[in-house]
Design a protein around this motif. Structure first.
Motif, short mmCIF file in Angstrom:
data_model
loop_
_atom_site.label_atom_id
_atom_site.label_comp_id
_atom_site.label_asym_id
_atom_site.label_seq_id
_atom_site.Cartn_x
_atom_site.Cartn_y
_atom_site.Cartn_z
N GLN A 7 50.83 47.06 52.97
CA GLN A 7 51.35 46.04 53.88
C GLN A 7 50.95 44.63 53.43
O GLN A 7 51.76 43.71 53.44
CB GLN A 7 50.85 46.30 55.30
CG GLN A 7 51.47 47.52 55.96
CD GLN A 7 50.76 47.92 57.23
OE1 GLN A 7 49.62 47.50 57.48
NE2 GLN A 7 51.41 48.71 58.05
N LEU A 8 49.68 44.50 53.03
CA LEU A 8 49.20 43.18 52.63
C LEU A 8 49.83 42.74 51.31
O LEU A 8 50.21 41.58 51.16
CB LEU A 8 47.68 43.21 52.51
CG LEU A 8 46.94 43.32 53.85
CD1 LEU A 8 45.47 43.66 53.63
CD2 LEU A 8 47.08 42.02 54.63
N ARG A 9 49.96 43.65 50.38
CA ARG A 9 50.58 43.30 49.10
C ARG A 9 52.04 42.88 49.30
O ARG A 9 52.51 41.93 48.67
CB ARG A 9 50.49 44.47 48.12
CG ARG A 9 49.11 44.66 47.53
CD ARG A 9 49.11 45.72 46.43
NE ARG A 9 47.83 45.76 45.76
CZ ARG A 9 47.46 44.95 44.78
NH1 ARG A 9 48.31 44.03 44.33
NH2 ARG A 9 46.27 45.04 44.24
N THR A 26 47.95 42.52 40.31
CA THR A 26 47.07 41.50 40.88
C THR A 26 45.96 42.15 41.69
O THR A 26 46.24 42.88 42.65
CB THR A 26 47.87 40.55 41.79
OG1 THR A 26 48.91 39.93 41.03
CG2 THR A 26 46.96 39.47 42.37
N PRO A 27 44.69 41.91 41.35
CA PRO A 27 43.59 42.51 42.12
C PRO A 27 43.57 41.99 43.56
O PRO A 27 43.86 40.81 43.80
CB PRO A 27 42.33 42.07 41.37
CG PRO A 27 42.81 41.65 40.02
CD PRO A 27 44.19 41.11 40.22
N MET A 28 43.22 42.86 44.49
CA MET A 28 43.04 42.47 45.89
C MET A 28 41.86 43.24 46.45
O MET A 28 41.83 44.47 46.41
CB MET A 28 44.30 42.76 46.71
CG MET A 28 44.19 42.25 48.15
SD MET A 28 45.72 42.52 49.10
CE MET A 28 45.70 44.31 49.26
N ALA A 65 34.07 40.14 44.37
CA ALA A 65 35.41 39.54 44.32
C ALA A 65 35.59 38.74 43.04
O ALA A 65 36.64 38.80 42.39
CB ALA A 65 35.64 38.66 45.55
N LEU A 66 34.58 37.98 42.66
CA LEU A 66 34.66 37.19 41.43
C LEU A 66 34.74 38.10 40.21
O LEU A 66 35.48 37.82 39.26
CB LEU A 66 33.44 36.27 41.32
CG LEU A 66 33.43 35.07 42.28
CD1 LEU A 66 32.07 34.41 42.30
CD2 LEU A 66 34.50 34.06 41.88
N ILE A 67 34.00 39.20 40.23
CA ILE A 67 34.04 40.14 39.11
C ILE A 67 35.43 40.76 38.98
O ILE A 67 35.93 40.97 37.88
CB ILE A 67 32.95 41.22 39.26
CG1 ILE A 67 31.57 40.60 39.02
CG2 ILE A 67 33.18 42.38 38.29
CD1 ILE A 67 30.42 41.56 39.25
N VAL A 79 39.64 47.53 50.70
CA VAL A 79 40.69 47.49 51.72
C VAL A 79 40.90 48.89 52.27
O VAL A 79 41.17 49.82 51.53
CB VAL A 79 42.00 46.95 51.11
CG1 VAL A 79 43.09 46.94 52.15
CG2 VAL A 79 41.78 45.57 50.53
N CYS A 80 40.76 49.04 53.57
CA CYS A 80 40.86 50.36 54.19
C CYS A 80 42.20 50.50 54.93
O CYS A 80 42.73 49.52 55.44
CB CYS A 80 39.72 50.57 55.18
SG CYS A 80 38.09 50.49 54.42
#
Length: 239
Positions: free
Chosen positions: A156-158, A167-169, A183-185, A232-233
């Motif tokens: 849904q978010l993507r 794209t990493p999320m 997140a930075l890694i 993300v769950c």
């Protein structure tokens, strides 16, 4: 990228530094950019914050961030050293329309961007994502978690953010050092993947797993993002 000079400790670059990387920390107004840089920087962060005034009420949308009293008017700046000799220089960008003239200057020379998103205000992220994409910058998305935010599935978010498959999320509490570093890694690993696919100048970044132990930061190599609550769950469907 420039080679890092040898130094001892404190505010100076660690002796292990070999690749200096400029990273943007982007996102809409009030999403947590300043907080994230504060949580990870190994040096005292530089902030250019001013108090919100009555004059800004008409132009700064405080929906969802009613407790916010200050705003970045130029940049936030911090630094973090990762394993493998990679040093990230973090440049936080203002999130309001009236500061867009600064965007090109701040983005100049950046290798990538970490875009923070508030899932309570997803629409606010579209303009920033557009700026990052127009600049041709690879990016990762960090979903800054808030207690009153609804949960959505990754799909849904993507779809809502119109993200490319690669794209990493990740989910990230910007107040939490370990989650913010994770997140930075994810962004740096994304950059490494792109470089390996299209090698060229500056494509010599080595493996990265966490902060350089010489900085005194807790390493996060081997952190399980699910076990540490930064993944993300699945969540109920959007009606």
């Amino acid at each position: 990228m420039a080679s890092a000079p040898s130094s001892s400790s404190g505010l100076h670059l660690p002796d292990s530094a070999r690749e200096l990387v400029k990273i943007l920390v982007a996102g809409p107004f009030g999403v947590g950019k300043t907080t994230l840089i504060d949580s990870v920087s190994e040096i005292r962060p530089l902030h250019t914050e001013e108090q919100l005034s009555e004059a800004s009420v008409a132009v700064d949308d405080l929906a969802g961030v009613r407790d916010k009293t200050t705003t970045t008017v130029a940049i936030d700046f911090g630094r973090i050293s990762l394993n493998g000799g990679i040093v990230l220089y973090l440049f936080g960008t203002p999130g309001q329309e009236r500061f867009r003239s600064l965007w090109k200057d701040i983005a100049y020379g950046a290798l990538g961007a970490l875009v923070l998103v508030d899932t309570r205000r997803i629409d606010d992220s579209f303009e920033v994502l557009g700026l990052v994409e127009d600049a041709g910058l690879p990016y990762a998305v960090a979903l800054n978690t808030f207690p009153d935010a609804r949960q959505y599935t990754e799909e849904q978010l993507r779809t809502s953010l119109d993200l490319e498959p690669g794209t990493p999320m990740v989910a990230c509490d910007a107040r939490d050092t370990r989650a913010s570093i994770d997140a930075l890694i994810s962004l740096v690993q994304h950059l490494l993947t792109r470089m390996s696919q299209s090698p060229g100048p500056g494509a010599s970044l080595g493996p990265v797993t966490g902060p350089d132990p010489g900085t005194g930061a807790d390493p996060v190599a081997g952190v399980d993002p699910v076990a540490d609550g930064v993944a993300v769950c699945p969540a109920p469907e959007i009606p």
